[in-house]
Design a protein around this motif. Structure first.
Motif, mmCIF file in Angstrom:
data_model
loop_
_atom_site.group_PDB
_atom_site.id
_atom_site.type_symbol
_atom_site.label_atom_id
_atom_site.label_comp_id
_atom_site.label_asym_id
_atom_site.label_seq_id
_atom_site.Cartn_x
_atom_site.Cartn_y
_atom_site.Cartn_z
ATOM 1 N N SER A 1 -30.538 16.491 -64.764
ATOM 2 C CA SER A 1 -29.803 15.577 -63.964
ATOM 3 C C SER A 1 -30.416 15.491 -62.597
ATOM 4 O O SER A 1 -31.411 16.157 -62.372
ATOM 5 C CB SER A 1 -28.527 16.064 -63.835
ATOM 6 N N GLN A 2 -30.018 14.478 -61.904
ATOM 7 C CA GLN A 2 -30.687 14.424 -60.419
ATOM 8 C C GLN A 2 -29.520 14.698 -59.629
ATOM 9 O O GLN A 2 -28.508 14.050 -59.449
ATOM 10 C CB GLN A 2 -31.282 12.988 -60.507
ATOM 11 N N ASN A 3 -29.894 15.221 -58.531
ATOM 12 C CA ASN A 3 -28.751 15.838 -57.249
ATOM 13 C C ASN A 3 -28.721 14.396 -56.682
ATOM 14 O O ASN A 3 -29.745 13.678 -56.069
ATOM 15 C CB ASN A 3 -29.548 16.696 -56.609
ATOM 16 N N GLY A 4 -27.547 14.047 -56.499
ATOM 17 C CA GLY A 4 -27.312 12.803 -55.853
ATOM 18 C C GLY A 4 -27.403 12.702 -54.204
ATOM 19 O O GLY A 4 -27.423 11.595 -53.607
ATOM 20 N N ILE A 5 -27.579 13.796 -53.604
ATOM 21 C CA ILE A 5 -27.870 13.933 -52.174
ATOM 22 C C ILE A 5 -29.631 14.086 -52.061
ATOM 23 O O ILE A 5 -30.093 13.401 -51.214
ATOM 24 C CB ILE A 5 -27.370 15.222 -51.473
ATOM 25 N N THR A 6 -29.964 15.226 -52.636
ATOM 26 C CA THR A 6 -31.391 15.538 -52.325
ATOM 27 C C THR A 6 -32.606 14.879 -53.426
ATOM 28 O O THR A 6 -33.608 14.821 -53.160
ATOM 29 C CB THR A 6 -31.697 17.025 -52.731
ATOM 30 N N ALA A 7 -32.037 14.233 -54.622
ATOM 31 C CA ALA A 7 -32.846 13.487 -55.487
ATOM 32 C C ALA A 7 -33.842 14.680 -56.301
ATOM 33 O O ALA A 7 -34.404 14.512 -57.323
ATOM 34 C CB ALA A 7 -33.803 12.661 -54.895
ATOM 35 N N GLU A 8 -33.414 15.831 -56.139
ATOM 36 C CA GLU A 8 -34.069 17.061 -56.834
ATOM 37 C C GLU A 8 -33.588 16.960 -58.346
ATOM 38 O O GLU A 8 -32.387 16.781 -58.588
ATOM 39 C CB GLU A 8 -33.599 18.254 -56.398
ATOM 40 N N VAL A 9 -34.542 17.403 -59.227
ATOM 41 C CA VAL A 9 -34.108 17.330 -60.666
ATOM 42 C C VAL A 9 -33.388 18.661 -60.900
ATOM 43 O O VAL A 9 -33.963 19.704 -60.307
ATOM 44 C CB VAL A 9 -35.347 17.396 -61.363
ATOM 45 N N GLU A 10 -32.314 18.722 -61.540
ATOM 46 C CA GLU A 10 -31.436 20.008 -61.597
ATOM 47 C C GLU A 10 -31.246 20.210 -63.374
ATOM 48 O O GLU A 10 -31.238 19.025 -64.056
ATOM 49 C CB GLU A 10 -29.985 19.710 -60.855
ATOM 50 N N PRO A 11 -31.019 21.440 -63.507
ATOM 51 C CA PRO A 11 -30.547 21.677 -64.850
ATOM 52 C C PRO A 11 -29.464 21.110 -65.444
ATOM 53 O O PRO A 11 -28.509 20.751 -64.758
ATOM 54 C CB PRO A 11 -30.545 23.132 -65.109
ATOM 55 N N ALA A 12 -29.228 20.558 -66.581
ATOM 56 C CA ALA A 12 -28.136 19.912 -67.120
ATOM 57 C C ALA A 12 -27.720 20.729 -68.490
ATOM 58 O O ALA A 12 -27.544 21.606 -68.386
ATOM 59 C CB ALA A 12 -28.107 18.434 -67.170
ATOM 60 N N LEU A 13 -28.006 19.967 -69.625
ATOM 61 C CA LEU A 13 -27.969 20.800 -71.007
ATOM 62 C C LEU A 13 -28.990 21.871 -71.141
ATOM 63 O O LEU A 13 -28.693 22.859 -71.886
ATOM 64 C CB LEU A 13 -28.065 19.890 -72.099
ATOM 65 N N ALA A 14 -30.097 21.735 -70.303
ATOM 66 C CA ALA A 14 -31.188 22.607 -70.254
ATOM 67 C C ALA A 14 -30.843 23.601 -69.088
ATOM 68 O O ALA A 14 -30.731 23.122 -67.889
ATOM 69 C CB ALA A 14 -32.541 21.975 -70.289
ATOM 70 N N GLU A 15 -30.698 24.700 -69.370
ATOM 71 C CA GLU A 15 -30.606 25.752 -68.364
ATOM 72 C C GLU A 15 -31.919 26.108 -67.377
ATOM 73 O O GLU A 15 -31.817 26.163 -66.195
ATOM 74 C CB GLU A 15 -29.877 27.289 -68.645
ATOM 75 N N SER A 16 -32.845 25.663 -68.238
ATOM 76 C CA SER A 16 -34.153 26.188 -67.431
ATOM 77 C C SER A 16 -35.238 25.530 -68.055
ATOM 78 O O SER A 16 -35.190 24.913 -69.375
ATOM 79 C CB SER A 16 -34.351 27.729 -67.537
ATOM 80 N N TRP A 17 -36.506 25.444 -67.817
ATOM 81 C CA TRP A 17 -37.759 24.905 -68.277
ATOM 82 C C TRP A 17 -38.943 25.822 -67.899
ATOM 83 O O TRP A 17 -39.071 26.094 -66.841
ATOM 84 C CB TRP A 17 -37.782 23.294 -68.211
ATOM 85 N N GLU A 18 -39.863 25.758 -68.640
ATOM 86 C CA GLU A 18 -41.164 26.206 -68.305
ATOM 87 C C GLU A 18 -42.610 25.286 -68.470
ATOM 88 O O GLU A 18 -42.272 24.622 -69.422
ATOM 89 C CB GLU A 18 -41.567 27.650 -69.274
#
Length: 595
Positions: free
Chosen positions: A77-94
């Motif tokens: 998902s996307q943080n509505g303030i910072t626009a950073e990509v954040e985990p949603a259904l995925a808790e992490s990624w490599e």
């Protein structure tokens, strides 16, 4: 119109990408929001208004800015303030060192709203069998086509919680494209594999608006519990939703979301002022009225600065013909005008944006010149060289004369063959701001001899013209914006499903013959491919600067005004973090109701 990230809040911001709020009205006391609210007074809920009834409950098949942010989530998902990509259904990624492999790990214990396990198999199914299925038209595949060959990633399940995406080449915006809805394989796989009498997947008719609600299965914070056509949609908290607060309490805290279907903006304004709605987008014409009532009405008006979206007019440049009847989608006489660059430039010079800001927007806006949002790091400002079209009716007339047009003794514009220059401008009915903009455009262009028939129509009819029949001449519309340019690639790619100014028909629709893609149009699409593959930020900015210049030079869309992002929210809704990027409800799961 639809984009691929952070659908809660983002879809409502348009004036599109659009959030576009498109609204319907209450026709009788039997669907009074006050009566409904009273019945549910003990339940923590928020009540909004919605543009129109949905056309489908099937996310990939929808071109609307709709309700799927309540019922579905993606890997990120996307943080509505910072626009950073954040985990949603995925808790992490490599990410592999060569930036070609992304391995997502799902959160443990994820479930669908029917209680079935949500696994990496659902992710692989969603991408491989739905989004990447050539027989299922959708926008996600448009923005995930990579490189000059427009290749798609390879997706494979590694185990129940891990899924791997392998890219054909580096793709800078990849993480921002992984917010698309993940769909349930145990419900939909059979419909994808089976075909109807037309050899089309049965999936194309799944989850229509007449589907029994208990058959709809999602993974978002809410489930659709009640739908009454022309009245309301009621979303109930999903008991299997994964989010919890730090103390282990389930989220969202708000148990129910009600979308009242309202036909006119003045009706929704009346409902908000009477306390029946908890949120309303504040238009320039309602700002002063609501500001006076802010304290007494127990609500707060939030200002997020310039809105993220774009508002523009566009001419139908499509020279194609319907293969079944061999008739052109646009009258050839009018098509010759629309495809004349000097004609489009004259129209751009002929619209008085400052008067539009002063009158329609009550001073709460800025002239718009770019298809990228001002918040984007890739935005090119006029001060840094972006071409602009300041109001200049004399220059507009000069361009028309240079293009071979002429004026009769009534100061009406004629083409070289003596045809009166007259076209129809459509927008969505009920949007007072758009209707006022359209009325001014009609008046402004009349001053340079062009006759405009301004016809607002129902939003669903508008979408049908844009995506199905292609039977339109000029459109006034808006798209939602964002910080990543590639999220708009399906507007600029000649093959994109939102390439509205010269749209190709999709598989299953009546084929077009004779459609032409111009050199500048192809170059624009190629630049988006190049920009997506460039990992050096300085070079990316230069590429997207060129796209903005190209759009302003050739004017497939003519940008108008960028309003301020304003919204009024009841003070009983606690935890609002408002921004033009995320809107009021991007963090809906964290909000609480305190009476």
């Amino acid at each position: 119109m639809k984009s691929n990230s952070n659908r809660i809040g983002k879809y409502w911001r348009t004036g599109v990408i659009i959030a576009l709020l498109f609204i319907i009205s209450i026709a009788s006391s039997g669907c009074s929001p006050a009566r409904f609210k009273t019945k549910a007074a003990s339940v923590p809920q928020v009540v909004f208004s919605s543009l129109s009834d949905p056309k489908t409950f099937n996310p990939p098949l929808s071109n609307e800015s709709n309700t799927f942010g309540y019922t579905f989530e993606g890997l990120t998902s996307q943080n509505g303030i910072t626009a950073e990509v954040e985990p949603a259904l995925a808790e992490s990624w490599e990410i592999s060192p060569d930036k070609l492999r992304f391995t997502f790990t799902l959160r443990p214990g994820l479930k669908w709203s029917d209680g079935a396990p949500l696994t990496a198999d659902d992710v692989a199914f969603t991408y491989n069998e739905i989004y990447f299925n050539p027989k299922i038209p959708n926008s996600t595949s448009d923005v995930l086509r990579i490189g000059p060959n427009r290749a798609l990633p390879k997706v494979r399940m590694l185990d129940d919680r891990r899924v791997e995406f392998t890219l054909p080449e580096p793709f800078a915006p990849f993480l921002r494209t992984t917010g698309s809805e993940i769909l349930p394989a145990h419900i939909l796989r059979e419909s994808v594999q089976k075909v109807n009498s037309k050899r089309e997947p049965e999936f194309l008719s799944m989850w229509g608006v007449d589907t029994p609600l208990e058959q709809l299965v999602g993974n978002g914070p809410y489930v659709l519990a009640n739908y009454q056509t022309n009245q309301r949609m009621v979303f109930q908290r999903n008991p299997y939703y994964w989010k919890q607060d730090a103390q282990g309490n389930p989220q969202p805290y708000i148990e129910r979301v009600v979308l009242q279907i309202v036909e006119k903006q003045d009706t929704s304004l009346l409902q908000f002022r009477s306390g029946d709605l908890d949120y309303i987008g504040v238009s320039p014409e309602t700002f002063e009225l609501l500001k006076r009532e802010e304290k007494r009405g127990k609500f707060t008006i939030y200002n997020g600065g310039q809105a993220m979206g774009t508002t523009f007019i566009s001419f139908n440049l499509n020279r194609g013909r319907n293969a079944d009847k061999n008739n052109p989608v646009v009258d050839p006489i009018k098509s010759s005008w629309f495809n004349n660059l000097k004609f489009r430039q004259a129209v751009a010079y002929g619209i008085d944006r400052q008067t539009m800001i002063n009158n329609t927007f009550r001073g709460l806006g800025e002239p718009q010149n770019s298809h990228l949002s001002v918040q984007s790091p890739y935005y090119l400002s006029p001060e840094k060289g972006l071409k602009v079209y300041d109001y200049n009716p004399e220059k507009a007339k000069q361009l028309l004369l240079e293009a071979g047009f002429k004026y009769n003794d009534k100061n009406e514009l004629l083409d070289a063959q003596g045809n009166l220059v007259r076209f129809t401008l459509n927008t969505n009915a009920g949007n007072q701001t758009r209707e006022a903009m359209g009325a001014q455009i009609k008046q402004d262009l009349g001053k340079i001899g062009i006759k405009v028939d301004f016809q607002p129509i129902a939003f669903n009819n508008l979408v049908g013209k844009l995506s199905d029949s292609l039977d339109w001449e000029c459109i006034l519309i808006g798209f939602t914006g964002g910080v990543e340019p590639n999220n708009g690639a399906n507007l600029w790619a000649p093959e994109g499903r939102l390439h509205i100014f010269n749209l190709n028909r999709q598989e299953g629709q009546t084929a077009l013959v004779g459609r032409e893609v111009l050199d500048w149009e192809r170059k624009l699409g190629d630049l988006y491919v190049k920009g997506a593959g460039e990992l050096d930020e300085t070079k990316r900015k230069a590429i997207y600067n060129e796209t903005q210049q190209l759009v302003q030079e050739h004017l497939p869309v003519i940008h108008l005004v960028n309003p301020l992002s304003l919204a009024a929210v009841r003070d009983r809704v606690k935890g609002i973090q408002y921004s033009a990027l995320g809107g009021a409800f991007w963090n809906l799961n964290e909000l609480k109701i305190e009476e």
